[in-house]
Design an enzyme around this catalytic site. Structure first.
Site, short mmCIF file in Angstrom:
data_model
loop_
_atom_site.label_atom_id
_atom_site.label_comp_id
_atom_site.label_asym_id
_atom_site.label_seq_id
_atom_site.Cartn_x
_atom_site.Cartn_y
_atom_site.Cartn_z
CB CYS A 63 29.49 -8.20 -15.55
SG CYS A 63 28.51 -8.98 -14.26
CG HIS A 91 27.49 -4.51 -12.57
ND1 HIS A 91 26.12 -4.61 -12.58
CD2 HIS A 91 27.97 -5.77 -12.83
CE1 HIS A 91 25.77 -5.86 -12.83
NE2 HIS A 91 26.86 -6.58 -13.00
#
Length: 348
Positions: free
Chosen positions: A142, A234
């Site tokens: 990710c 993130h």
């Protein structure tokens, strides 16, 4: 096309199911999960499931493998289960996977459609070498997904070195990945295996096909990964040494980056937006979670620094894999024919 989602009750699997609701190209035929969920309606196990799938009965992995009956598969199973399952399915069916099990195989692409669409050419290498009708396409870790989308527009300026420090959301660890007391009021400056993945997957994604495999990008990538008390999204502080270019040039490259807009992929969104202060709570859902936000761009000598944030479950997982499948269909690598996926050479 008829599709199945493996690991449909996990965090990434649920994201796959949500993104596939009402999809114009793909119809979910089978939701696959553990034995303890098999035989139950999906809406009974996943209470916030889309209405379209609430009554669909979950099937076990063993039952599914006996008779898949679909045109392609989205895999959100753990890596520990995925290698054997993916190879068995790929003998006949294209597999688009979030698992890391095959990311580092030389004939398997780690695909980010806006960054390295030409790496789909490895599909034909797989079919020839392994004798498969199907194939395996992986999406990256990710954090790597968010990072490489931001690096792609910078290739024209000659990337020499990349350093990145990540601030990763707790959802990246899964439902039971972190005790609440460990991450509350805390920053954890270690995520097992994460830094290696970022450093190596980024170079593979930004590399080139040569001799039936990927020659990694020649520049160094160095990462520090941390876990922070954010639910989704993130964020990464990136330092890139470039051979040339000004702040104005780089910002324009960010803002104009839209490489696949002409293809008409159903899930495609503009991959980058520029905003002065990217923040996960404000920007993770831009473009239905597929757009990453870049900002804080500054320059010191030949080093450019910026901050990028993106949704780890969408851009960094299920959404990226869905885009991979749409691109493969659009380029002719798979097609529906007499109810079964068939190989095609149209994308060669």
């Amino acid at each position: 096309m008829k599709v199945a989602v493996l690991g449909a009750t996990g965090m990434v699997g649920r994201t796959f199911v949500r993104l596939l609701e009402g999809h114009p190209w793909f119809r979910v035929e089978k939701l696959v999960a553990s034995e303890r969920s098999a035989g139950r309606p999906y809406g009974e196990v996943v209470e916030d499931s889309p209405d379209e799938f609430r009554g669909l009965e979950i099937v076990s992995l063993g039952e599914f493998l006996e008779d898949p009956g679909v045109d392609l598969v989205f895999n959100a199973l753990p890596a520990s289960l995925s290698r054997e399952v993916e190879e068995k399915l790929a003998e006949e069916i294209p597999v688009f996977t979030n698992a890391r099990a095959h990311r580092y195989d030389e004939d398997v692409p780690i695909l980010v459609p806006e960054v390295n669409p030409d790496h789909l050419g490895l599909v034909e290498v797989q079919r020839e070498r392994r004798g498969w009708e199907g194939f395996i396409v992986t999406n990256p870790n990710c954090s790597t997904a968010v990072l490489t989308v931001s690096l792609a527009p910078l290739r024209e300026f000659g990337i020499r070195r990349v350093h990145v420090a990540t601030m990763q959301a707790v959802s990246g660890a899964g439902f039971s990945g972190l005790p609440a007391l460990a991450v509350h009021d805390n920053v954890i400056p270690f995520i097992s295996g994460e830094e290696w993945k970022i450093e190596n997957e980024s170079r593979k994604i930004l590399g080139r096909i040569k001799g039936g495999k990927i020659e990694p990008a020649p520049f160094e990538v160095s990462a520090i990964a941390t876990r922070v008390p954010v639910l989704h999204g993130h964020t990464e502080a990136v330092f890139v040494e470039l051979a040339r270019g000004s702040v104005e040039d780089v910002r324009e490259a960010f803002e104009s980056f839209d490489p696949l807009g002409r293809l008409g992929l159903p899930s495609y969104e503009k991959p980058l937006i520029y905003t002065e202060v990217p923040q996960p709570r404000l920007h993770r859902d831009r473009g239905r979670g597929l757009t990453v936000a870049v900002g804080r761009l500054e320059k010191s000598g030949r080093v450019f620094k910026y901050v990028v944030t993106g949704h780890n479950l969408v851009r960094g997982a299920a959404g990226g894999s869905l885009l991979n499948a749409e691109l493969a269909v659009k380029l002719g690598y798979i097609m529906r024919k007499k109810g079964k996926a068939q190989p095609s050479s149209a994308g060669k």
